[in-house]
Scaffold this active site. Structure first.
Site, PDB file in Angstrom:
ATOM      1  N   ASP A  65       0.807  -1.223   0.000  1.00 38.21           N
ATOM      2  CA  ASP A  65       0.000   0.000   0.000  1.00 38.21           C
ATOM      3  C   ASP A  65       0.842   1.277   0.000  1.00 38.21           C
ATOM      4  O   ASP A  65       1.959   1.316   0.518  1.00 38.21           O
ATOM      5  CB  ASP A  65      -0.887   0.038   1.249  1.00 38.21           C
ATOM      6  CG  ASP A  65      -2.132  -0.805   1.114  1.00 38.21           C
ATOM      7  OD1 ASP A  65      -2.190  -1.641   0.195  1.00 38.21           O
ATOM      8  OD2 ASP A  65      -3.047  -0.648   1.941  1.00 38.21           O
ATOM      9  N   HIS A 118      -5.998   2.835  -4.907  1.00 36.79           N
ATOM     10  CA  HIS A 118      -5.977   3.160  -3.469  1.00 36.79           C
ATOM     11  C   HIS A 118      -6.340   4.629  -3.255  1.00 36.79           C
ATOM     12  O   HIS A 118      -5.947   5.231  -2.251  1.00 36.79           O
ATOM     13  CB  HIS A 118      -4.604   2.845  -2.893  1.00 36.79           C
ATOM     14  CG  HIS A 118      -4.571   2.635  -1.409  1.00 36.79           C
ATOM     15  ND1 HIS A 118      -5.624   2.110  -0.689  1.00 36.79           N
ATOM     16  CD2 HIS A 118      -3.587   2.875  -0.488  1.00 36.79           C
ATOM     17  CE1 HIS A 118      -5.300   2.031   0.582  1.00 36.79           C
ATOM     18  NE2 HIS A 118      -4.078   2.500   0.745  1.00 36.79           N
ATOM     19  N   HIS A 214       3.571  -1.779   3.619  1.00 34.67           N
ATOM     20  CA  HIS A 214       3.573  -0.458   3.002  1.00 34.67           C
ATOM     21  C   HIS A 214       4.937  -0.133   2.381  1.00 34.67           C
ATOM     22  O   HIS A 214       5.974  -0.410   2.987  1.00 34.67           O
ATOM     23  CB  HIS A 214       3.240   0.628   4.035  1.00 34.67           C
ATOM     24  CG  HIS A 214       1.823   0.607   4.499  1.00 34.67           C
ATOM     25  ND1 HIS A 214       1.370  -0.255   5.477  1.00 34.67           N
ATOM     26  CD2 HIS A 214       0.743   1.348   4.126  1.00 34.67           C
ATOM     27  CE1 HIS A 214       0.074  -0.048   5.682  1.00 34.67           C
ATOM     28  NE2 HIS A 214      -0.330   0.917   4.883  1.00 34.67           N
TER      29      HIS A 214
END
Length: 266
Positions: A65, A118, A214
């Site tokens: 992410d 996202h 991440h």
């Protein structure tokens, strides 16, 4: 690692091959070529966020992410390429338009990874109205495709920032994207202590599910180091890194094949 042409992957995720994969009488995803809204290209998305990885036994799907992020994303792509692993990159629009972002996005796709919308920023959408959400997700699709110079580039997944879903799953489905669950996280937004994150990642990897790390949103070098350590361990133990259920990007050949019909597992 085999690098896949964007045009081949697009053909696999959109158009006639997609409908063929769904069977007789199938229709294009909402917002497809017959409508005015763009479509991410997932053949049969459902609002329930998916958490399953393809395959049986010791398999896991790596999802990443908040990038692309110069530095950490480069290093992550290097280590994944060295180990012939594909992942899902959940990208932020403002990071694509930032310096170096578009180039990184192109490398992500060229390396055979799968894209996830996202949103344009890190905004929490829990209280947003559906039209606001639709505008943001559509803008992010446009940012991605402009950067790739490919108006049909597949973006089959969506993940809500912070896992604050609100009305986002229904809108994502309307736009042809399957929501990805926010599960098996490693709390790398709280610390970048490499030892802590390494232990967290070992515990977060669950057979048959997604894991979330991440590469953006701040300094993520501790995350990258943890990923390198744990991925190396898992491969040595016989684990396989796959993709979320619902898509097939051609693991068994040099070219991607048609998207598989979505299967919801109990």
């Amino acid at each position: 690692m085999v690098r896949f042409a964007r045009t081949a992957l697009t053909a696999a995720l959109t158009g006639g091959m997609m409908l063929a994969a769904l069977g007789p009488g199938a229709q294009a995803a909402p917002g497809g070529s017959g409508g005015s809204a763009p479509t991410g290209g997932h053949p049969d998305p459902v609002p329930e966020p998916v958490r399953q990885a393809q395959g049986e036994g010791d398999v896991v799907a790596l999802t990443v992410d908040d990038g692309p992020n110069p530095g950490e994303t480069d290093a992550l792509l290097d280590l994944l390429a060295e180990r012939d692993i594909r992942a899902v990159f959940c990208v932020i629009g403002q990071n694509i338009t930032a310096p170096g972002g578009a180039e990184l996005l192109r490398r992500i796709v060229d390396d055979g990874h799968v894209l996830c919308n996202h949103t344009t920023s890190y905004a929490d959408m829990a209280g947003w109205e559906s039209e606001e959400i639709r505008q943001d997700l559509t803008e992010t699709l446009e940012i991605i495709r402009d950067a790739l110079d490919d108006p049909q580039a597949p973006v089959p997944f969506f993940r809500a920032p912070n896992g604050s879903w609100g009305q986002t799953p229904e809108v994502a489905v309307e736009l042809g994207m399957q929501p990805l669950a926010v599960v098996n996280t490693i709390a790398d937004w709280e610390t970048q202590d490499e030892q802590i994150l390494t232990e967290n990642l070992r515990e977060a990897i669950v057979p048959g599910e997604l894991v979330l790390v991440h590469d953006g949103g701040g300094d993520r070098w501790g995350t990258i180091s943890a990923v390198e350590t744990v991925v190396t361990e898992k491969l040595a133990d016989g684990w396989e890194f796959t993709l979320p259920v619902g898509i097939d990007t051609g693991d068994d050949g040099d070219q991607p094949t048609a998207v598989q019909r979505w299967v919801v597992r109990p």
